[in-house]
Motif scaffolding. Structure first.
Motif, PDB file in Angstrom:
ATOM      1  N   GLY A 245      56.527  56.120  28.507  1.00 19.21           N
ATOM      2  CA  GLY A 245      57.180  55.807  27.247  1.00 19.21           C
ATOM      3  C   GLY A 245      58.691  55.847  27.287  1.00 19.21           C
ATOM      4  N   LYS A 246      59.282  56.016  28.477  1.00 23.02           N
ATOM      5  CA  LYS A 246      60.729  56.172  28.579  1.00 23.02           C
ATOM      6  C   LYS A 246      61.378  55.004  29.325  1.00 23.02           C
ATOM      7  CE  LYS A 246      60.547  61.199  28.241  1.00 23.02           C
ATOM      8  NZ  LYS A 246      60.877  62.493  28.868  1.00 23.02           N
ATOM      9  N   THR A 247      62.675  54.836  29.053  1.00 17.30           N
ATOM     10  CA  THR A 247      63.453  53.762  29.665  1.00 17.30           C
ATOM     11  C   THR A 247      64.490  54.349  30.607  1.00 17.30           C
ATOM     12  OG1 THR A 247      63.166  52.302  27.762  1.00 17.30           O
ATOM     13  CG2 THR A 247      65.016  51.835  29.211  1.00 17.30           C
ATOM     14  N   VAL A 248      64.586  53.773  31.795  1.00 16.47           N
ATOM     15  CA  VAL A 248      65.486  54.258  32.849  1.00 16.47           C
ATOM     16  C   VAL A 248      66.413  53.121  33.273  1.00 16.47           C
ATOM     17  CG1 VAL A 248      65.641  55.144  35.208  1.00 16.47           C
ATOM     18  CG2 VAL A 248      63.804  55.932  33.693  1.00 16.47           C
ATOM     19  N   LEU A 249      67.681  53.433  33.449  1.00 11.57           N
ATOM     20  CA  LEU A 249      68.680  52.489  33.952  1.00 11.57           C
ATOM     21  C   LEU A 249      69.294  53.024  35.227  1.00 11.57           C
ATOM     22  CD1 LEU A 249      70.967  50.286  33.877  1.00 11.57           C
ATOM     23  CD2 LEU A 249      72.212  51.851  32.354  1.00 11.57           C
ATOM     24  N   VAL A 250      69.398  52.173  36.234  1.00 10.13           N
ATOM     25  CA  VAL A 250      70.134  52.494  37.455  1.00 10.13           C
ATOM     26  C   VAL A 250      71.059  51.327  37.745  1.00 10.13           C
ATOM     27  CG1 VAL A 250      70.030  53.056  39.914  1.00 10.13           C
ATOM     28  CG2 VAL A 250      68.227  53.876  38.373  1.00 10.13           C
TER      29      VAL A 250
ATOM     30  N   LEU B  80      59.937  51.165  30.970  1.00 10.29           N
ATOM     31  CA  LEU B  80      60.875  50.110  31.337  1.00 10.29           C
ATOM     32  C   LEU B  80      61.907  50.653  32.309  1.00 10.29           C
ATOM     33  CD1 LEU B  80      62.260  47.306  30.990  1.00 10.29           C
ATOM     34  CD2 LEU B  80      63.458  48.278  29.001  1.00 10.29           C
ATOM     35  N   VAL B  81      62.178  49.873  33.350  1.00 10.82           N
ATOM     36  CA  VAL B  81      63.266  50.180  34.281  1.00 10.82           C
ATOM     37  C   VAL B  81      64.233  49.007  34.270  1.00 10.82           C
ATOM     38  CG1 VAL B  81      63.900  50.443  36.696  1.00 10.82           C
ATOM     39  CG2 VAL B  81      61.990  51.737  35.782  1.00 10.82           C
ATOM     40  N   ILE B  82      65.519  49.311  34.088  1.00 10.55           N
ATOM     41  CA  ILE B  82      66.563  48.290  34.086  1.00 10.55           C
ATOM     42  C   ILE B  82      67.384  48.426  35.359  1.00 10.55           C
ATOM     43  CG2 ILE B  82      68.621  47.414  32.913  1.00 10.55           C
ATOM     44  CD1 ILE B  82      67.415  48.625  30.318  1.00 10.55           C
ATOM     45  N   MET B  83      67.500  47.330  36.083  1.00  8.01           N
ATOM     46  CA  MET B  83      68.320  47.280  37.289  1.00  8.01           C
ATOM     47  C   MET B  83      69.642  46.612  36.938  1.00  8.01           C
ATOM     48  SD  MET B  83      65.334  45.985  39.953  1.00  8.01           S
ATOM     49  CE  MET B  83      66.415  46.036  41.400  1.00  8.01           C
ATOM     50  N   GLY B  84      70.728  47.370  36.946  1.00  8.67           N
ATOM     51  CA  GLY B  84      72.047  46.806  36.705  1.00  8.67           C
ATOM     52  C   GLY B  84      72.629  46.319  38.020  1.00  8.67           C
ATOM     53  N   VAL B  85      72.892  45.015  38.133  1.00  5.32           N
ATOM     54  CA  VAL B  85      73.309  44.433  39.417  1.00  5.32           C
ATOM     55  C   VAL B  85      74.435  43.416  39.212  1.00  5.32           C
ATOM     56  CG1 VAL B  85      71.019  44.729  40.430  1.00  5.32           C
ATOM     57  CG2 VAL B  85      71.593  42.586  39.288  1.00  5.32           C
ATOM     58  N   ARG B  86      75.245  43.250  40.222  1.00  3.51           N
ATOM     59  CA  ARG B  86      76.301  42.236  40.159  1.00  3.51           C
ATOM     60  C   ARG B  86      75.722  40.842  40.310  1.00  3.51           C
ATOM     61  NH1 ARG B  86      81.669  42.551  43.886  1.00  3.51           N
ATOM     62  NH2 ARG B  86      81.913  44.403  42.591  1.00  3.51           N
ATOM     63  N   SER B  87      74.778  40.682  41.224  1.00  2.11           N
ATOM     64  CA  SER B  87      74.147  39.377  41.469  1.00  2.11           C
ATOM     65  C   SER B  87      72.728  39.394  40.912  1.00  2.11           C
ATOM     66  CB  SER B  87      74.118  39.059  42.972  1.00  2.11           C
ATOM     67  OG  SER B  87      73.277  37.954  43.227  1.00  2.11           O
ATOM     68  N   VAL B  88      72.502  38.639  39.856  1.00  2.00           N
ATOM     69  CA  VAL B  88      71.166  38.585  39.258  1.00  2.00           C
ATOM     70  C   VAL B  88      70.164  37.999  40.247  1.00  2.00           C
ATOM     71  CG1 VAL B  88      69.782  37.556  37.417  1.00  2.00           C
ATOM     72  CG2 VAL B  88      72.043  38.483  36.905  1.00  2.00           C
ATOM     73  N   GLU B  89      70.598  37.017  41.017  1.00  2.00           N
ATOM     74  CA  GLU B  89      69.711  36.400  41.999  1.00  2.00           C
ATOM     75  C   GLU B  89      69.202  37.426  43.005  1.00  2.00           C
ATOM     76  OE1 GLU B  89      69.713  32.805  45.355  1.00  2.00           O
ATOM     77  OE2 GLU B  89      71.516  33.227  44.172  1.00  2.00           O
ATOM     78  N   LYS B  90      70.107  38.227  43.545  1.00  2.00           N
ATOM     79  CA  LYS B  90      69.702  39.259  44.506  1.00  2.00           C
ATOM     80  C   LYS B  90      68.888  40.348  43.816  1.00  2.00           C
ATOM     81  CE  LYS B  90      73.627  38.548  47.633  1.00  2.00           C
ATOM     82  NZ  LYS B  90      74.844  39.169  48.229  1.00  2.00           N
ATOM     83  N   GLY B  91      69.255  40.661  42.577  1.00  2.00           N
ATOM     84  CA  GLY B  91      68.511  41.653  41.830  1.00  2.00           C
ATOM     85  C   GLY B  91      67.079  41.220  41.572  1.00  2.00           C
ATOM     86  N   GLU B  92      66.894  39.961  41.216  1.00  2.00           N
ATOM     87  CA  GLU B  92      65.551  39.448  40.963  1.00  2.00           C
ATOM     88  C   GLU B  92      64.712  39.438  42.246  1.00  2.00           C
ATOM     89  OE1 GLU B  92      63.918  38.948  38.418  1.00  2.00           O
ATOM     90  OE2 GLU B  92      65.334  38.694  36.765  1.00  2.00           O
ATOM     91  N   ALA B  93      65.348  39.142  43.359  1.00  2.00           N
ATOM     92  CA  ALA B  93      64.624  39.173  44.638  1.00  2.00           C
ATOM     93  C   ALA B  93      64.112  40.582  44.933  1.00  2.00           C
ATOM     94  CB  ALA B  93      65.541  38.689  45.766  1.00  2.00           C
ATOM     95  N   ALA B  94      64.965  41.584  44.677  1.00  2.00           N
ATOM     96  CA  ALA B  94      64.538  42.969  44.882  1.00  2.00           C
ATOM     97  C   ALA B  94      63.464  43.357  43.881  1.00  2.00           C
ATOM     98  CB  ALA B  94      65.744  43.902  44.760  1.00  2.00           C
TER      99      ALA B  94
ATOM    100  N   LEU C 111      59.950  54.595  39.440  1.00  2.00           N
ATOM    101  CA  LEU C 111      58.745  53.833  39.114  1.00  2.00           C
ATOM    102  C   LEU C 111      57.479  54.624  39.398  1.00  2.00           C
ATOM    103  CD1 LEU C 111      59.736  50.255  40.339  1.00  2.00           C
ATOM    104  CD2 LEU C 111      59.237  50.932  37.985  1.00  2.00           C
ATOM    105  N   ARG C 112      57.522  55.493  40.365  1.00  2.00           N
ATOM    106  CA  ARG C 112      56.346  56.314  40.678  1.00  2.00           C
ATOM    107  C   ARG C 112      55.982  57.248  39.515  1.00  2.00           C
ATOM    108  NH1 ARG C 112      59.085  56.692  46.035  1.00  2.00           N
ATOM    109  NH2 ARG C 112      57.940  55.284  47.419  1.00  2.00           N
ATOM    110  N   LEU C 113      56.939  57.475  38.610  1.00  2.00           N
ATOM    111  CA  LEU C 113      56.694  58.348  37.459  1.00  2.00           C
ATOM    112  C   LEU C 113      56.312  57.558  36.211  1.00  2.00           C
ATOM    113  CD1 LEU C 113      59.602  60.909  38.020  1.00  2.00           C
ATOM    114  CD2 LEU C 113      57.227  61.037  38.789  1.00  2.00           C
TER     115      LEU C 113
END
Length: 342
Positions: A38-43, A65-79, A59-61
């Motif tokens: 039920g919690k949201t995490v940002l890194v 929702l987990v938010i990935m803050g990234v400079r390149s969305v393309e690379k972030g989506e690949a990860a 994610l193991r917990l």
């Protein structure tokens, strides 16, 4: 609690202590029954290295929702695509965030305000080791990359406070942790005299990449210590987290000297932790340690501040840094975010 550990500061700043901690101590497992349902995490800085591995640990917990803050969305989506294959039920979103752009930081925070009901955990991990003097296109009067990165982390911290605060009196406090480094532990601050502290770093002729990196992390710890005085730990617990030397990351990817690059990678290979272990420290700082860690330097326990922070001069410089930071970020109305906590 770091404020009470002055007697340990000198020893914890030594190479001997850090070598022992790196080579002979192990990062503990996250104890049961901690979970994030039920919690949201940002890194931030989340598509490679420690940031990516921290996402995997969170994610193991089973967060909602987990938010990935990234400079390149393309690379972030690949990860993120790889993570979704590993965690089939996970909800992972990739948001653009450039920590060398105040506009990007503001846009990111505005999106969080629009789209999130609550943010429970935020780890500000984005950072990079640069050995050359560089400037970026924006950053008020301060254009040196390392200064802008410090101010961007401060700005994002302020702007995320409303979403980190609990929505009810019975809710748990939000957790904000900024990634730091032991490179700051023995750093000394040079008094700029009548000049501004932040402007004193804008000197190409005096630039030293390693020293400047450690100095930037000292500024972060001073900021966190002061921020913790301004906000209630019942609402948001703020601290610094130090993963220590870690191998297998892209942290020194901008090092231009091949000899220095090889030397650094060899050193990290000798004493560095695996990313899976080092990134678990982020979870200790945000999920295991409690209110006692507010304003402190942490890994899986609470450590002493950098030595400079226990001196009268260090205290004065910390107050000076805070005032200049507030002044530099006044365009974003950061005082309003503090007034809501006072």
């Amino acid at each position: 609690m770091s404020a009470q550990l002055k007697k340990k500061a000198s020893y914890e700043a030594t190479f001997a202590h850090n070598f022992w901690k790196q080579t002979f101590s192990r990062v503990p497992a996250i104890p049961d029954p901690i979970e994030l349902t039920g919690k949201t995490v940002l890194v931030t800085g989340a598509n490679v290295g420690l940031g990516l591995e921290a996402i995997r640990n969170f994610l193991r917990l089973r967060p909602s929702l987990v938010i990935m803050g990234v400079r390149s969305v393309e690379k972030g989506e690949a990860a993120a695509t790889k993570l979704r294959r590993e965690f089939l039920d996970a909800r992972i979103e990739v948001w653009e965030l450039d920590m060398e752009s105040f506009r990007s930081v503001q846009a990111f925070a505005a999106r969080a305000d629009r789209e999130l009901d609550r943010l429970h955990v935020a780890v500000l991990n984005a950072g990079l080791g640069k050995l050359n003097f560089e400037r970026v296109e924006e950053g008020s009067r301060h254009e040196v990359t390392i200064q802008v990165n410090y101010l961007a982390n401060a700005l994002l911290s302020f702007l995320l406070l409303p979403k980190l605060r609990p929505t009810t009196s019975s809710s748990e406090p939000g957790r904000l942790s900024i990634v730091n480094s032991g490179a700051s532990l023995a750093i000394r601050l040079e008094d700029p005299g009548d000049g501004r502290l932040l402007e004193s770093f804008d000197r190409p002729e005096k630039f030293d990449g390693f020293a400047q990196y450690g100095l930037s992390k000292l500024l972060v710890m001073m900021f966190v210590a002061k921020l913790a005085q301004m906000i209630n730990p019942k609402e948001v617990i703020v601290n610094c987290t130090d993963p220590g030397a870690t191998k297998g990351t892209d942290f020194f990817r901008n090092v231009n000297s091949w000899f220095m690059s090889i030397a650094l990678r060899a050193f990290m290979g000798l004493i560095g932790r695996r990313t899976a272990d080092a990134s678990r420290i982020y979870l200790h700082s945000t999920l295991v340690l409690g209110e006692e860690s507010h304003g402190s330097w942490t890994d899986w326990i609470i450590r002493a501040w950098p030595k400079a922070m226990y001196t009268d001069k260090g205290h004065q410089m910390g107050e000076r840094l805070w005032d200049e930071t507030i002044e530099e970020l006044k365009f974003a109305g950061v005082k309003e975010y503090l007034q809501k906590d006072s």
